[in-house]
Every structure is written in C-alpha cells, then in structure tokens.
Design a protein around this motif. Structure first.
Motif, PDB file in Angstrom:
ATOM      1  N   LEU A  42       0.857  -1.189   0.000  1.00  0.00           N
ATOM      2  CA  LEU A  42       0.000   0.000   0.000  1.00  0.00           C
ATOM      3  C   LEU A  42       0.888   1.232   0.000  1.00  0.00           C
ATOM      4  N   VAL A  43       0.612   2.171  -0.895  1.00  0.00           N
ATOM      5  CA  VAL A  43       1.352   3.426  -0.959  1.00  0.00           C
ATOM      6  C   VAL A  43       0.433   4.555  -0.510  1.00  0.00           C
ATOM      7  N   CYS A  44       0.934   5.419   0.371  1.00  0.00           N
ATOM      8  CA  CYS A  44       0.109   6.501   0.917  1.00  0.00           C
ATOM      9  C   CYS A  44       0.980   7.704   1.226  1.00  0.00           C
ATOM     10  N   VAL A  45       0.351   8.808   1.529  1.00  0.00           N
ATOM     11  CA  VAL A  45       1.071  10.010   1.951  1.00  0.00           C
ATOM     12  C   VAL A  45       1.414   9.928   3.436  1.00  0.00           C
ATOM     13  N   ASP A  46       0.424   9.591   4.264  1.00  0.00           N
ATOM     14  CA  ASP A  46       0.592   9.631   5.716  1.00  0.00           C
ATOM     15  C   ASP A  46       0.449   8.244   6.338  1.00  0.00           C
ATOM     16  N   GLN A  61       1.713  -6.544   3.087  1.00  0.00           N
ATOM     17  CA  GLN A  61       2.889  -6.865   3.897  1.00  0.00           C
ATOM     18  C   GLN A  61       3.837  -5.675   4.030  1.00  0.00           C
ATOM     19  N   LEU A  62       3.550  -4.605   3.283  1.00  0.00           N
ATOM     20  CA  LEU A  62       4.415  -3.424   3.322  1.00  0.00           C
ATOM     21  C   LEU A  62       3.589  -2.172   3.051  1.00  0.00           C
ATOM     22  N   VAL A  63       3.836  -1.143   3.857  1.00  0.00           N
ATOM     23  CA  VAL A  63       3.265   0.182   3.637  1.00  0.00           C
ATOM     24  C   VAL A  63       4.411   1.106   3.252  1.00  0.00           C
ATOM     25  N   VAL A  64       4.259   1.780   2.122  1.00  0.00           N
ATOM     26  CA  VAL A  64       5.234   2.789   1.696  1.00  0.00           C
ATOM     27  C   VAL A  64       4.564   4.144   1.837  1.00  0.00           C
ATOM     28  N   ALA A  65       5.104   4.970   2.709  1.00  0.00           N
ATOM     29  CA  ALA A  65       4.520   6.284   2.996  1.00  0.00           C
ATOM     30  C   ALA A  65       5.500   7.385   2.631  1.00  0.00           C
ATOM     31  N   HIS A  66       4.964   8.539   2.294  1.00  0.00           N
ATOM     32  CA  HIS A  66       5.820   9.693   2.026  1.00  0.00           C
ATOM     33  C   HIS A  66       6.295  10.312   3.339  1.00  0.00           C
ATOM     34  N   VAL A 111       8.344  14.210  -6.076  1.00  0.00           N
ATOM     35  CA  VAL A 111       7.018  14.671  -5.644  1.00  0.00           C
ATOM     36  C   VAL A 111       6.509  15.835  -6.492  1.00  0.00           C
ATOM     37  N   SER A 112       7.360  16.830  -6.720  1.00  0.00           N
ATOM     38  CA  SER A 112       6.900  18.005  -7.464  1.00  0.00           C
ATOM     39  C   SER A 112       6.729  17.723  -8.943  1.00  0.00           C
ATOM     40  N   PRO A 236      -0.317  12.935  -5.689  1.00  0.00           N
ATOM     41  CA  PRO A 236       0.072  12.427  -7.011  1.00  0.00           C
ATOM     42  C   PRO A 236       1.358  11.605  -7.004  1.00  0.00           C
ATOM     43  N   TRP A 237       2.236  11.858  -6.036  1.00  0.00           N
ATOM     44  CA  TRP A 237       3.477  11.083  -5.947  1.00  0.00           C
ATOM     45  C   TRP A 237       3.212   9.608  -5.699  1.00  0.00           C
ATOM     46  N   CYS A 238       2.120   9.279  -5.037  1.00  0.00           N
ATOM     47  CA  CYS A 238       1.849   7.892  -4.663  1.00  0.00           C
ATOM     48  C   CYS A 238       1.809   6.985  -5.888  1.00  0.00           C
TER      49      CYS A 238
END
Length: 270
Positions: A42-46, A61-66, A111-112, A236-238
């Motif tokens: 799962l990819v998320c900001v927070d 099994q993995l969370v990728v957060a900004h 990100v930008s 949008p980076w996600c």
C-alpha cells in the motif's frame, strides 16, 4: 522467487536516493523484516490510523509512505502513544513500513514532478536545486503551461486535477491576469516564496501557505499563489512510487485514496 521487502526497498532507494534527504529527515525502514516476502504493498502520503487500517484490512505486507512516522526523536514506542500503537499493529501483522520523504521531494522524478504533471505543467528546471544533485534534482519545479490562461481558469483546473478536500483549492491574485510560467512545490512551500519570485514565474502552487508570509509576498509584488492542502499536493506522488514498486516483480500495489488531511468540516458544507 517471491519478492521481499528488501527488493522493494532497493527499487525505492534507486528511485529516491537517501543521500538526497535533508539532514533533519528520517527516511527508510521504520519497522519490519527486510527478508520477509511481499505480495501486496500500500502506498500513501501519511502513515496514520486510516492508512494502516486499509493496509491491514487488505492484507498488505508493506506500507510505503511519504511522511515519516517517527520524524522527531523518540525514546519508546509503547502502545500508550498513538505512533507506538501503529508500530505494534504493523509488527503484529508482520507488515513493514518504509518512508521516502525529502529524498522523494528532491529526486527526479519526484514529488513536485508528479504534482506538475497532474496539473498540466511541463517541467523545465528545479525551484531550489540540490547542492550536490545533477539536472533537475532539488526541491520544487519550475515549468510552463501549453498556453497562457486567466489565473481564475488555472485555479479551476488545479482544483479539478487534484483529489477533493474540505478546504479545497485557494487562489490569491488577479483573476483575469494571464499566467503561463508556474512554480510548484509539493508539501509546505512558503519557505520557497523568495525562490518563486526570483524565478519570475506568473504563479506559485504549493501547500500550507500561512497568512503573513503569503500576504507579505503579494505585497512585494510576488507571483500569484495557489494554495493546496498538504495531502492533496503530495498525493500524485503515490502513483509514481507505485509504478516503481510494480517493476520489482509480481507485486500487487494499491494507492490509498483515503484523504488524510486533518480537516474534515467546513462552514456552510454538510
């Protein structure tokens, strides 16, 4: 062979080198075993309760957060703290947490770049170049629209391009002024108001604009401003990060659409 947490980390480190992170930042693996297998990410900001709920309900099994979970120094992660409870929930579920923050801000693409692409801006150069990075490496981006449009129309386009939030999208400037050159910075960007002014752009798009810096910037004749919420500017980076992970192997990747902005109500709205 099944992919591992370590395989995903290697791909993310290649895309967002950790040496691009600011000295005060905390990036990398927060919890979890690099040797564990991973089938869902799962990819998320927070990394907050809502996104951890989503990840565990889905069986990730993995969370990728900004954003980092433990940015400031801590002396423990007991369950009597909000962040400690999240760490324990992840560990008990054999789920890892990995964060890519200011290294993802400065990387190319980062990100930008994702924000600029989303709102129709062609990137030309960084807003604040990284001292040791090549090319476009650095915080923020400067670019241009395909053609000049009235500022009010540009604000509407930005609002339509990004996920809806309660505060919405704000504009500060002459509604009829034609704008074409644009600076963007995902996340809190009022520390780069001077750079946007020096770049001579028509409009600066960023998040968490504060009253006094924004007002003083406009009084000095700086570019028009478009104010976003922090989450919307970085969301949008996600998808960009998700695409990096998809290249690792047979991994199912989900981008969280749960809005984790803290603002949930607005006067005059239900």
């Amino acid at each position: 062979m099944a992919s591992t947490v370590s395989d995903v980390i290697a791909a993310l480190d290649a895309a967002y080198p950790r040496d691009l992170a600011e000295s005060w930042d905390a990036v990398g693996l927060v919890c979890g075993d690099p040797a564990d297998g991973v089938e869902r990410v799962l990819v998320c900001v927070d990394p907050v309760t809502a996104t951890v709920d989503e990840a565990l309900e889905w069986g990730a099994q993995l969370v990728v957060a900004h954003h980092p979970l433990l940015l400031r120094g801590v002396h423990g992660v007991g369950t009597d703290t909000a962040k400690g409870r999240l760490v324990h929930r992840l560990v008990r579920a054999h789920a890892a947490l990995f964060c890519a923050h200011t290294n993802a801000d400065s990387a190319v693409p980062g990100v930008s770049d994702a924000l600029a692409e989303r709102i129709g801006v062609r990137v030309l150069r960084p807003l604040a170049p990284h001292a040791e990075g090549p090319g476009l490496t650095g915080i923020g981006r400067i670019g241009e629209l395909p053609e000049a449009v009235p500022f009010a129309e540009f604000v509407r386009r930005v609002g339509a391009a990004l996920p809806a939030t309660r505060p919405g999208v704000l504009g500060a400037g002459d509604p009829d002024r034609l704008v074409r050159t644009v600076a963007v910075s995902g996340g809190a960007g009022d520390s780069y108001l001077a750079e946007a002014t020096a770049a001579g752009v028509d409009v600066y798009v960023t998040a968490d604009l504060r009253h006094h810096p924004a007002g003083e910037h406009l009084e000095r004749g700086g570019p028009a401003l478009v104010g976003l919420t922090h989450w919307a500017s970085e969301w949008p980076w996600c998808e960009q990060a998700a695409e990096v992970i998809r290249q690792v192997g047979d991994i199912e990747v989900r981008v969280s659409t749960r809005c984790t902005d803290p603002w949930t109500l607005r006067a005059g709205q239900p």
